[in-house]
Every structure is written in structure tokens, then in C-alpha cells.
Design an enzyme around this catalytic site. Structure first.
Site, PDB file in Angstrom:
ATOM      1  N   LYS A  75      13.178 -65.167  -8.934  1.00 24.69           N
ATOM      2  CA  LYS A  75      14.512 -65.905  -8.825  1.00 24.69           C
ATOM      3  C   LYS A  75      15.541 -64.811  -9.033  1.00 24.69           C
ATOM      4  O   LYS A  75      15.979 -64.776 -10.445  1.00 24.69           O
ATOM      5  CB  LYS A  75      14.639 -67.310  -9.619  1.00 24.69           C
ATOM      6  CG  LYS A  75      15.989 -68.137  -9.299  1.00 24.69           C
ATOM      7  CD  LYS A  75      15.457 -68.531  -7.741  1.00 24.69           C
ATOM      8  CE  LYS A  75      16.872 -69.258  -7.241  1.00 24.69           C
ATOM      9  NZ  LYS A  75      16.699 -69.701  -6.204  1.00 24.69           N
TER      10      LYS A  75
ATOM     11  N   SER B 124      16.421 -72.720  -1.156  1.00 22.23           N
ATOM     12  CA  SER B 124      16.707 -73.198  -2.339  1.00 22.23           C
ATOM     13  C   SER B 124      17.080 -74.508  -2.374  1.00 22.23           C
ATOM     14  O   SER B 124      16.303 -75.620  -1.643  1.00 22.23           O
ATOM     15  CB  SER B 124      17.892 -72.336  -3.070  1.00 22.23           C
ATOM     16  OG  SER B 124      16.972 -71.269  -3.913  1.00 22.23           O
TER      17      SER B 124
END
Length: 612
Positions: free
Chosen positions: A190, A384
Site C-alpha cells: 500500500k 481499492s
């Protein structure tokens, strides 16, 4: 008294200035009302796709005082382009299709591949597709490769850059300013928060970004080579300078078919489509005019289309941004009318607010409980929060070059205690609990708040993992292995079980019709979105280019990089204004999206129109 007199003169000056501004606005609006008329079909000729700007899934909303401008002023809706091209195959008034790519700044790779496929269908119908530009780069050439003839200005060039490029890192600046960026995240990959905690990308981020860029580049090469087999792409990539004779090298390498000025190209098209003596050009049917004359039927559809495009954000938002409340409300209102038999969800989003993503997913689950099949069609990006929404689908379609995954969450909260200390400002107070006054932007966060925030992010990540595990029929442990915020191309995602099948929007519609037991002829669509206002249509008409010429390849590359810089600024602004909310967002996915357009106020736009 002199002070009061000076203050009065200041007020009078402000009043006179405001009166002048409002007079300018009034006369500008009056001129627009008197001179503008809705565009209409211009008859027969060549369908002209003058793509000055970008191709997007859903154009952004234009506010009353935002008349666009800048690098990517216009946004062309993907479905309008494809619909016009498919109609051109059987429309006897359309003699050819012309691609004017001088000002084209690109689009998502999946979107461009869909336009390329539509161009191929036009060619198979026997009608020529003619492309012209002063310079071609990656996105423009991806379309031009599907043309029957590719023309290049003799002063132009063809240059392929491939995906990739620099990204800004702010850790050094934040340290110098004394800003403390509190980062809460889950997922080794991330990397959206790395610019705030590092001066360069981590090894994990580099691996992910290299895989993403490699997948996009492989897909681009495959598509272009299939569309134009004789093009010597490897030579063009290995030696872009071509010994200094750029246009001639493009011709020798079979990247283009003709070198000629625009006037010669115009004469050539006129022989095919007919001559327009008044304009000294060829007969044209502009894309905007065709779309206005053939509007989509938004009522009476049996399959609802929900578009989740752009950043997913909390609350209400106009087109081009996926407002969680706006989309959820549109779905629920459609369900209340009890007219729909199925839903197709078109996702072209890098994600955003986790809460807003869940709002959209919850509304889609209500549709499923009402008995409606829900089929997801992924565009260029569905990552996402975009993938969070996709977990509601009964079946998920993607393309090999779709960017998806990025299953991870994060939060960023800046505090300024060190910055204020540098100028002698400190803070103090009292607490009744460990969380009193938290998060304290001026005194710093407490350890208890940091633990709470990190726990909230971890809890949201576990929820994300659980949603994916249930939707994809995988164990949470397996999902965690392929999650960690890592970005995947569509081909890898299918192998990993994150998507069900390769296919585009039309495949998703057919699947939705099959699940709803609808005949193909009865599978009419209704788009659950706000339609452009009269002001936006008028502003778009005003923004038509006054001339057809464009810059050379260096200007085109520079313009695109400027537009990408504006996109980066917009990303940073959205992230900074997140208010510490938990984000399911993929910033790495910007490589797969067209550059967004900067906003330009009405007064600034009016100044550009003055004959100075």
C-alpha cells in the site's frame, strides 16, 4: 477623518469593481444566449472525431463558474464515441471516419482499446478510417493504428514513451517544515502513503509499479501490433531519434502511410466525403453534433447502468466523481420505481473513501435482495474502493489491461506542533480522557489516538478481506496473500480469482440480460446518472477549438506531462483534505488513467477571449 474618508473610498472602489465584474458576467451570458444554439446533425460527410482532450468513462461536472481550459479542457464520453462509430457503419450519410489527434491527450488503456475495436468494425464495413496528427505518442497512436490510413505532418514525429515516470515524494519537505505526517496503513504494497514517509519508493512499491507498467506496455504492444502488423515498433522504441529525420523514419518504419500538410489531407478526405465549398474543407458530421442529434434513451430501460467513475468520496458529488450518497440514492430511487430487471455496474475508479465505497456496495446488495442480478464491468481501473464496490457483483468482467486489486486501506493525518514551535507557538490544555481534544492538529496526537486510528484501519482491512473472501469464494488467508495493497493487471487478477471472465461492457449487459431472462431485443438500458445541464452543453460548444492545427510531438508530450502534473496536484489535494478518513485508494493507478483537467474560473476564461 482622513482615515474614514480613505476607508469610504476603498468601499466605493470595491463596489465599483463588483459592478464591473457582474456587468461582464451579464453581457457574457447574454451573448451566449443570443449566439448559442443546440448542435444538430450536419447531414452527410465524414464523421469527425476531433478528440481535443481526453476520453473518459464519465465527463466531470462543469460548474457555472468553471469553463475549463488548460491542458485537458475537454472530456469525451467513451460510450458516445463508440456509439457514434458503430452507427457510422450502417449510416449511409457517413462516408468515412476522420480521427483528428493533434490535441488528443489520451485515455485509459481499456477505453482506447474499445475505441480501437469500434474503428476496426467501421473498417470491416468497407468505410475508410483516416487519421491525421502533427505528432503521435502512445495513446494517440493506439487509436491511429486502427485507421485505414495514418497521415503525419512532414514536420512531425512519432515517439513512444511507454508507461512510467517520476512521482513526487514529500518527506524531506515535511521534515523541513516540521509537519508530522501520521500514517496508518495495512498492506506491504500500500504505497499510496509513501510520499509522506519516504524520499523514494520502497522495494515492494517498485516491484508493484514495474509489474503494473509492464502489463500496460505489453498490452499496448499487443494491440498496436495486431492492428498494424507492418509497423516496426521495436525499431521505433529502440531508436526514437532515428538519425534526426523523424517524419521520414516514421514512414520508413511503416508507422504512418503518408507525409503531408493538413491541406493535402483535407483535399484527400473531400474526395471521399464530399467538398464543403463554404468552409474550404470536407463535409463533416462532428461527434458532438451527432451525439446531440441521437441522444441515448434514458427512460423505459429494463437494465439499469450504474457508473462508478473517478474518485469515490463521501456524500454528494456530480458526474466524473463517484459520490457515495449520490450513487446509492440513484440506485434506491430506481429500485423504488420497480421497473428494472437487472443492474450493470461500470467501474472505472482508483477508489477513495472506504465508507463511501461501502455505501455504494450496500445499495447494490439491496438490489440483489430485491431479486435483480448485478453484473460488474471493469474499465481501465477498478482498484481499492473500486474493487470494494465490485465485490457486490454476481459476475465480474475485466479486460487483460484492466488495473484492479489494491486491496488495502490507509489513513493520513498531518499535525503541526513542530512547525508552530519554530515560530514560537506552543499549545497546552487539560484532558478528561485519553482522547480529549484528539486528534490535536496543533499539539500532536496522543499514543492512545494513534492506537485507535491504526486499529480502525486494521479493522477496515479485515472487513475488506472478508468481503473479497465471501464474494470470490476464497479463504481469508488466501485473500490476504494476494491483497496487501498490491495492484494487479486484469490477466493476473483472473488467474488469482479476483475476476470471473474477460469481457467488456457489452458482455456484461448480455450476462445481465441472460440472468434476468430477458431477450436481447428487450434488454434496453437506462443510465442511473444526472444528465448534462444546458449550461454544460453550451460551455462545451463554446470550447470547440477555433482552428485544427496542433503542436509538434514535443509540445504534445509536454502538454500531457503538464496535465499529469495537475492530476498529481489534485491527488495530493484530495489526500490532504481527507480529514484523516480511512481511504481505500490506489494512487499508483494514475498511470492507467487519463490526466484530469484543471479548473479555470469564468473571469480567467473571459480574459483569454479578449482581443488583446
Amino acid at each position: 477623518m482622513r482615515l474614514l474618508a480613505g476607508f469610504w473610498r476603498l468601499l466605493v472602489g470595491i463596489k465599483d469593481g463588483l459592478v464591473l465584474v457582474f456587468m461582464l458576467l451579464f453581457f457574457a451570458a447574454l451573448h451566449a444566449a443570443l449566439t448559442w444554439s443546440p448542435p444538430r446533425n450536419t447531414g452527410s460527410g465524414a464523421l469527425l472525431l476531433d478528440l481535443d482532450g481526453t476520453i473518459v468513462e464519465q465527463p466531470a461536472e462543469r460548474a457555472l463558474f468553471d469553463l475549463g481550459g488548460g491542458a485537458a479542457a475537454r472530456e469525451h464520453r467513451l460510450r458516445d464515441v463508440v456509439r457514434a462509430l458503430d452507427a457510422a457503419r450502417t449510416d449511409g450519410d457517413i462516408k468515412a471516419v476522420v480521427l483528428d489527434l493533434d490535441r488528443f491527450l489520451g485515455g485509459g488503456q481499456v477505453a482506447l482499446e474499445q475505441v480501437g475495436a469500434a474503428l476496426d468494425r467501421v473498417k470491416r464495413s468497407g468505410k475508410p478510417v483516416l487519421a491525421y496528427a502533427t505528432g503521435y505518442t502512445d495513446d494517440g497512436y493506439l487509436l491511429a493504428a486502427h485507421a485505414s490510413e495514418v497521415w503525419l505532418n512532414p514536420m512531425g514525429a512519432v515517439a513512444f514513451t511507454g508507461p512510467g515516470g517520476s512521482r513526487l515524494y514529500y518527506k524531506g519537505l515535511l521534515d523541513r517544515l516540521g509537519v508530522n505526517a501520521h500514517v496508518y496503513r495495512v498492506g506491504a504494497f500500500k504505497s499510496a502513503v509513501e510520499p509522506y514517509i519516504r524520499a523514494d519508493q520502497s522495494p515492494e512499491a517498485r516491484r508493484a509499479n514495474e509489474a503494473l507498467a509492464g502489463a500496460l506496455w505489453t498490452g499496448w504492444l499487443r494491440n498496436v501490433q495486431a492492428a498494424r502488423p507492418k509497423a516496426r515498433l521495436a525499431e521505433a522504441v529502440a531508436d526514437p531519434a532515428a538519425g534526426g529525420r523523424l517524419a521520414e523514419a516514421a514512414l520508413q518504419r511503416s508507422l504512418v502511410d503518408r507525409l503531408a500538410e493538413r491541406e493535402a489531407f483535407t483535399e484527400h478526405v473531400a474526395k471521399i466525403a464530399g467538398e464543403d465549398a463554404k468552409r474550404g474543407s470536407y463535409k463533416t458530421v462532428r461527434l458532438d453534433d451527432w451525439v446531440a442529434a441521437h441522444p441515448v434513451k434514458y427512460g423505459g430501460g429494463k437494465i439499469g447502468v450504474v457508473t462508478v467513475a473517478g474518485t469515490i468520496q463521501d456524500g454528494e458529488a456530480g458526474p466524473g466523481t463517484a459520490g457515495g450518497e449520490t450513487i446509492a440514492k440513484a440506485i434506491r430511487q430506481a429500485l423504488a420505481r420497480q421497473e428494472l430487471k437487472a443492474l450493470v455496474v461500470r467501474v472505472d475508479s482508483p477508489g477513495g473513501s472506504a465508507l463511501a465505497s461501502e455505501r455504494i456496495r450496500s445499495a447494490l446488495l439491496e438490489a440483489k435482495r430485491a431479486g435483480l442480478p448485478v453484473v460488474v464491468s471493469m474499465g481501465s481501473v477498478a482498484a481499492s474502493g473500486g474493487y470494494w464496490v465490485a465485490t457486490a457483483g454476481d459476475r465480474v468482467f475485466a479486460e487483460p489491461t484492466t488495473i484492479t486489486g489494491s486491496i488495502g486501506v490507509f489513513g493520513v493525518l498531518p499535525t503541526f506542533e513542530a512547525s508552530l514551535a519554530k515560530i514560537g507557538v506552543t499549545s497546552d490544555g487539560v484532558r478528561t480522557t485519553p482522547l480529549s481534544g484528539q486528534p490535536d492538529l496543533f499539539g500532536g496526537t496522543s499514543p492512545e489516538f494513534d492506537r485507535l486510528a491504526q486499529t480502525g484501519v486494521e479493522d477496515m482491512y479485515r472487513r475488506f478481506i472478508g468481503l473479497v473472501a465471501t464474494a470470490r469464494r476464497l479463504s481469508p488467508e488466501r485473500v490476504n496473500e494476494i491483497a496487501q495493497g498490491r495492484v494487479w493487471d486484469g490477466g493476473s487478477a483472473r488467474q488469482l480469482g479476483l475476476v470471473d471472465a474477460f469481457g467488456g461492457f457489452d458482455d456484461a449487459v448480455r450476462e445481465a440480460a441472460r440472468r434476468a431472462k430477458l431477450d436481447t431485443d428487450d434488454a434496453t438500458l437506462v443510465y442511473l446518472e444526472r444528465q448534462p445541464s444546458w449550461w454544460e452543453r453550451m460551455a462545451d460548444e463554446w470550447r470547440r477549438p477555433e482552428d485544427e492545427s496542433g503542436g509538434d510531438v514535443l509540445a504534445l508530450l509536454g502538454t500531457r506531462q503538464t496535465a499529469l502534473a495537475w492530476s498529481a496536484v489534485a491527488d495530493a489535494r484530495r489526500l490532504a483534505s481527507g480529514g484523516g478518513s480511512i481511504q481505500a485508494r490506489c494512487l499508483e493507478c494514475g498511470a492507467a488513467l487519463p490526466p484530469s483537467r484543471p479548473s479555470v474560473g469564468l473571469l480567467a476564461w473571459l480574459l483569454t477571449k479578449l482581443p488583446l
